[in-house]
Enzyme design. Structure first.
Site, short mmCIF file in Angstrom:
data_model
loop_
_atom_site.label_atom_id
_atom_site.label_comp_id
_atom_site.label_asym_id
_atom_site.label_seq_id
_atom_site.Cartn_x
_atom_site.Cartn_y
_atom_site.Cartn_z
N THR A 127 -37.60 -23.86 -26.40
CA THR A 127 -38.90 -23.62 -25.77
C THR A 127 -39.40 -22.20 -26.03
O THR A 127 -38.59 -21.27 -26.18
CB THR A 127 -38.81 -23.84 -24.24
OG1 THR A 127 -40.01 -23.36 -23.61
CG2 THR A 127 -37.64 -23.08 -23.65
N GLU A 129 -40.55 -20.42 -23.84
CA GLU A 129 -40.17 -19.61 -22.68
C GLU A 129 -38.95 -18.73 -22.97
O GLU A 129 -38.66 -17.80 -22.23
CB GLU A 129 -39.89 -20.51 -21.46
CG GLU A 129 -41.12 -21.18 -20.87
CD GLU A 129 -42.03 -20.22 -20.10
OE1 GLU A 129 -41.53 -19.19 -19.59
OE2 GLU A 129 -43.25 -20.49 -20.02
N LYS A 155 -32.26 -22.15 -21.66
CA LYS A 155 -32.60 -22.65 -23.00
C LYS A 155 -32.09 -21.72 -24.10
O LYS A 155 -31.75 -22.17 -25.20
CB LYS A 155 -34.11 -22.87 -23.12
CG LYS A 155 -34.60 -24.10 -22.36
CD LYS A 155 -34.07 -25.38 -22.98
CE LYS A 155 -34.74 -26.61 -22.41
NZ LYS A 155 -34.35 -27.85 -23.13
#
Length: 327
Positions: A127, A129, A155
């Site tokens: 991701t 993020e 992640k």
């Protein structure tokens, strides 16, 4: 016939990916929680139209034994690991379960594939993020990670696990670093769907305000239906690699709001209330992805524009509400 196994099949990406793989002649298997099988009306709504064409296996990301059993049964040629606790603000509220589910779930899946389907090609849903408070814009595959949430941190760990299994065990494992991607199937808790669904309710007189946090936050928003094609393309390459998938455009939450209300013939300033409870503890102000490697190596590029995406989402929400009201 190729067999694909999808974790997180009940989500937005899982449903679009299932459709794509069925179109390509795959046998599609999905891992779901047992509660989803017991409550299909609420939990499997994105898959209702293809339920008779896919096979679902009860398992949970918290249980290695259940995942091991599913992999052993399916013996997939391709595995798409999409399952995660992926809503950023929840990850602040419950950091323990976010970290636990996301990191262990990824490790369990990698281990099960290595033991029971070592030739299987593995896709991991990374991701944007992970970039968080990025030191450069736009972000590409070489941009250092600086996650600003427990979700982003979990992640980054998953991304490192993928690389480790690729380099240590020769597993064909890829990470897709996907920037925000939306659709009419997005969960209502995500800001984009919150905006389009609430605006549609305001249009029909069912709501009178929309409460949001940071309107200045900027994101790179694409269409989920485009992004699942990139996932598939990654697993068709001669060598495993990691790719940023994005649009290389950025728009603020305020722009998303304005466009949504414009589509409904309304002035957003009459209805939107900024509420500080929706601000994140550590804000990510700007994410913008450079997908040139994906374009060069995969031949991928986004098809749906930001304007088309917003219109698609608000039209779908309006149509759903009108249909519901008619019953």
């Amino acid at each position: 016939m190729k067999r694909a196994l999808i974790t997180g099949i009940t989500g937005q990406d899982g449903s679009y990916l299932s459709e794509l793989l069925l179109e390509k002649g795959y046998e599609v298997h999905g891992i779901v929680r047992r509660v989803a099988l017991e409550d299909p009306a609420h939990r499997l709504w994105r898959l209702n139209h293809i339920l008779d064409r896919i096979t679902l296996h009860p398992a949970t990301m918290e249980s290695y034994a259940s995942l091991f059993s599913a992999v052993e049964k399916v013996k997939p040629h391709e595995c798409y690991h999409l399952a995660a606790q992926s809503f950023v603000s929840y990850s602040f509220e419950d950091a323990f379960s976010t970290i636990n589910t996301n990191i262990n779930g990824t490790l369990f899946m990698l281990s099960a594939i290595k033991e029971k389907a070592p030739d299987c090609r593995f896709y991991f849903a990374a991701t944007s993020e992970m970039f968080g408070h990025a030191k450069q814009t736009p972000q590409n595959e070489d941009t250092p990670f600086y996650p600003r949430s427990p979700y982003g941190i979990s992640k980054v760990a998953g991304f490192d696990l993928i690389r480790n299994y690729r380099e240590s065990y020769g597993l064909f494992a890829c990470s897709g670093i996907l920037f925000n991607h939306e659709s009419p199937r997005r969960g209502f808790e995500f800001v984009t769907r919150k905006i389009t669904s609430t605006a549609a309710r305001i249009k029909l007189g069912q709501a009178d305000e929309l409460r949001l946090g940071n309107l200045a936050a900027k994101r790179d928003w694409g269409y989920a239906g485009d992004y699942v094609k990139a996932m598939w393309l990654m697993l068709q390459q001669p060598e495993a690699d990691d790719y940023v998938i994005a649009t290389n455009e950025t728009h603020s939450v305020e722009e998303f709001v304005e466009l949504t209300f414009d589509n409904l013939g309304l002035n957003w300033r009459d209805y939107v209330v900024v509420d500080e409870q929706f601000y994140r503890p550590a804000e990510v102000h700007l994410l913008k992805g450079d997908y040139s490697k994906g374009q060069r190596k995969l031949g991928w590029q986004p098809q749906i524009t930001f304007t088309e995406l917003v219109k698609m989402m608000v039209d779908a929400d309006l149509e759903n509400l009108r249909r519901r009201n008619a019953h």
